[in-house]
Design a protein around this motif. Structure first.
Motif, short mmCIF file in Angstrom:
data_model
loop_
_atom_site.label_atom_id
_atom_site.label_comp_id
_atom_site.label_asym_id
_atom_site.label_seq_id
_atom_site.Cartn_x
_atom_site.Cartn_y
_atom_site.Cartn_z
N ALA A 133 61.12 -28.56 73.93
CA ALA A 133 60.14 -27.17 73.88
C ALA A 133 59.48 -27.64 72.87
N LYS A 134 58.58 -26.74 72.55
CA LYS A 134 57.40 -26.82 70.98
C LYS A 134 58.04 -25.22 70.79
N GLU A 135 57.76 -25.10 69.41
CA GLU A 135 57.99 -23.67 68.85
C GLU A 135 56.58 -22.92 68.78
N PRO A 136 56.57 -21.73 69.22
CA PRO A 136 54.95 -21.05 69.60
C PRO A 136 54.31 -21.19 68.79
N GLU A 137 54.45 -20.93 67.30
CA GLU A 137 53.65 -20.80 66.59
C GLU A 137 52.70 -22.10 66.44
N THR A 138 54.10 -22.75 65.47
CA THR A 138 53.37 -24.93 64.86
C THR A 138 53.67 -25.56 66.05
N GLY A 139 54.26 -25.67 67.30
CA GLY A 139 54.15 -26.39 68.31
C GLY A 139 54.50 -28.11 68.10
N VAL A 140 55.45 -28.00 66.69
CA VAL A 140 55.83 -28.70 66.82
C VAL A 140 57.32 -28.32 67.94
N GLN A 141 57.77 -30.18 68.45
CA GLN A 141 58.59 -30.26 68.97
C GLN A 141 59.94 -29.65 69.26
N ASN A 142 61.14 -30.04 69.82
CA ASN A 142 62.08 -29.47 69.09
C ASN A 142 63.47 -30.29 70.89
N LEU A 143 64.40 -30.92 70.14
CA LEU A 143 65.35 -31.12 70.96
C LEU A 143 66.50 -30.23 70.81
N SER A 144 67.04 -29.97 71.83
CA SER A 144 68.65 -29.66 72.02
C SER A 144 69.19 -29.37 72.96
N PHE A 145 70.72 -29.09 72.90
CA PHE A 145 71.74 -29.35 74.38
C PHE A 145 71.78 -28.39 74.54
N HIS A 146 72.24 -27.44 75.46
CA HIS A 146 72.38 -25.86 75.85
C HIS A 146 72.91 -25.58 77.54
N ARG A 147 74.54 -25.60 77.55
CA ARG A 147 74.50 -25.76 79.12
C ARG A 147 74.09 -24.88 79.84
N SER A 148 74.05 -25.16 81.05
CA SER A 148 73.01 -24.46 82.51
C SER A 148 74.08 -24.29 83.70
N MET A 149 74.19 -22.44 84.09
CA MET A 149 75.11 -22.70 85.28
C MET A 149 73.54 -22.53 86.62
N TYR A 150 73.75 -23.44 87.60
CA TYR A 150 73.20 -23.03 88.45
C TYR A 150 73.35 -22.18 89.79
N VAL A 151 72.23 -21.88 89.84
CA VAL A 151 72.13 -20.37 90.49
C VAL A 151 71.42 -21.19 91.93
N SER A 152 70.47 -21.23 91.82
CA SER A 152 69.58 -21.93 93.20
C SER A 152 68.68 -22.70 92.59
N ASP A 153 68.03 -22.72 93.45
CA ASP A 153 66.74 -23.74 93.74
C ASP A 153 65.68 -24.15 92.33
N THR A 154 65.85 -22.24 91.93
CA THR A 154 64.72 -21.93 90.91
C THR A 154 64.58 -20.78 90.04
N GLU A 155 66.38 -20.92 90.00
CA GLU A 155 67.09 -20.34 88.60
C GLU A 155 68.09 -21.16 88.05
N LEU A 156 68.07 -20.68 86.54
CA LEU A 156 69.60 -21.51 86.18
C LEU A 156 69.60 -20.45 84.91
N ARG A 157 70.78 -20.11 84.32
CA ARG A 157 71.71 -19.03 83.26
C ARG A 157 71.73 -20.45 81.89
N CYS A 158 71.24 -20.02 81.18
CA CYS A 158 71.48 -21.05 80.12
C CYS A 158 71.80 -19.94 78.47
N ARG A 159 72.99 -21.00 78.30
CA ARG A 159 73.80 -20.29 77.01
C ARG A 159 73.14 -20.63 75.42
#
Length: 441
Positions: A133-159
């Motif tokens: 993702a990009k920092e909303p103000e500077t555009g700097v790119q970040n890489l990070s791990f966050h688990r994501s729960m499958y809900v449907s083909d259009t929705e994940l829920r992330c901690r």
């Protein structure tokens, strides 16, 4: 990732499973048992519910992680804590446009292996996906791990954990009532996997660091549904956006400490599209395995090493063993009371993870808990060499304060009597060829 996979296979370091394996519990069970026995990466060729093979434990050892960035397995603190500086020395473009050699197909989330790991997990989870993702103000790119729960083909829920850069990005976008676009990368280049776990400053562009660690620009391609460029070699890309000011139930989930995190109201990720390489390999991480915890341990150890080395002399090495909440520091004693200063420095440098800290001399192998405990049992007095700091918070997800308090152990020899603690040596014990003395069985 697949290039490194092929290298491991050629060296005979890859386990392959060709029989059908169920995505619900069976794949995790085989992974857990095989990792504890052999410690090798595993490629499952036939997984229920998906045509994609599943790779796991590829980054599950210090040796493999060190090989990726060209250092020794005992050099992580000295090298990884300066990962951005090392990368900056390599003058080169961070990225180049993809040449079009790789073909992609569009698919749905439900076409991917939907893996349920632990008995009480609320749903299948994506555990290896790295968010770009990009920092909303500077555009700097970040890489990070966050688990994501499958809900449907259009929705994940992330901690999204507190203080993580992606969490801060999401909060900044929310304050303006805006969506935060992000791409979930499954099977990206190995150096990006390491960069995502490294202790980099908020303003570091982590895609640039990943490229420079690789020693060559990373070929990038545009996403189809969001304004982001992603590494072209990535096996699977899930494009989407975090919905502002929306939280929905996520969990329970069997997490890295070995317990279940309860249901919580967490971020909602709207999936806009999924693209895969034509012959994509799905990367899975078993939570709590070394493939997940090792990168966290290395990151915490490197951060502590960097911070305490800036204020105290004689810091030789730092690790987190046998779990990230225990920091072990190897020092070259400079003066009486040196170890106690190190203990206090560690607790000041790492407010989240340094729940327990043990300081040992330079003759102790800090990567062997047997050796560390030998030092504790033969070199420290419980009534004199133990430091307890009460009522101090540490791990952030701890509403019952079970991780409050600090324990410090000085397991170094008395400074004035160092000569009395020379470890005994048996000449030849480490090099003797036992086959010359015993019949093989």
């Amino acid at each position: 990732m697949r290039n490194y996979l092929q290298k491991l296979k050629a060296r005979g370091e890859l386990l392959e499973v060709h029989r059908e394996v169920n995505c619900k519990h069976e794949l995790a069970a085989v992974t857990d048992a095989a990792h504890r026995r052999w410690g090798k990466p595993i490629l499952f060729h036939n997984v229920t519910g998906s045509k994609l093979p599943v790779l796991t434990n590829i980054y599950g050892s210090r040796e493999r992680l060190a090989e990726i960035i060209g250092i020794g397995p005992d050099e992580f603190c000295k090298q990884w804590s300066n990962i951005a500086a090392i990368a900056e020395k390599r003058s080169m473009p961070a990225s180049v446009p993809a040449n079009g050699d790789i073909k992609y197909v569009e698919c749905k989330l439900s076409d991917l292996p939907l893996i349920t790991y632990s008995e009480r997990d609320a749903a299948p989870y994506f555990t290896s996906a790295m968010f770009l993702a990009k920092e909303p103000e500077t555009g700097v790119q970040n890489l990070s791990f966050h688990r994501s729960m499958y809900v449907s083909d259009t929705e994940l829920r992330c901690r999204l954990a507190p203080r993580h850069h992606l969490t801060l990005y999401h909060e900044k976008a929310e304050q303006k009532g805006e969506y935060l676009e992000a791409a979930m990368l499954i099977g990206p280049p190995p150096t990006s996997f390491l960069t995502a776990a490294a202790p980099l400053p908020y303003d570091s562009d982590e895609m640039e660091v990943a490229a420079k660690l690789q020693g060559a620009p990373i070929a990038m391609r545009p996403c189809k549904h969001i304004d982001l460029m992603v590494p072209a070699s990535t096996e699977i890309v899930i494009e989407g956006r975090f919905i502002p000011n929306e939280r929905r139930a996520e969990g329970p989930f069997g997490e890295f400490m070995g317990y279940y995190t309860p249901v919580g109201q967490n971020a909602v990720f709207e999936v806009l599209g999924v693209t895969c390489r034509e012959d994509a390999i799905f990367h899975s991480i078993l939570c709590g395995s070394s493939e997940e915890v090792l990168t966290l341990e290395l990151s915490v150890a490197a951060n502590i090493y960097q911070r305490i080395s800036a204020v105290l002399p004689g810091i030789v090495d730092v690790t987190c063993q046998p779990f990230v909440l225990h920091t072990v520091v190897k020092i070259r004693q400079q003066y009486e009371g040196h170890a106690r200063q190190v203990l206090l420095a560690v607790f000041g440098a790492e407010p989240t993870w340094a729940k327990v800290c043990t300081v040992v001399d330079e003759d102790v192998d800090i990567y062997s808990m047997d050796d560390v405990m030998w030092a504790v049992l033969t070199r420290s007095r419980p009534d004199k060499d133990t430091l307890i700091i009460p009522e101090t918070p540490s791990f952030y997800r701890d509403e019952h304060k079970e991780h409050w308090g600090r324990l410090g152990i000085d397991a170094t020899v008395p400074f004035a009597r160092r000569h009395e603690y020379e470890r005994k040596k048996i000449p030849g014990a480490n090099t003797v060829d036992l086959s010359a003395y015993f019949d093989s069985e």
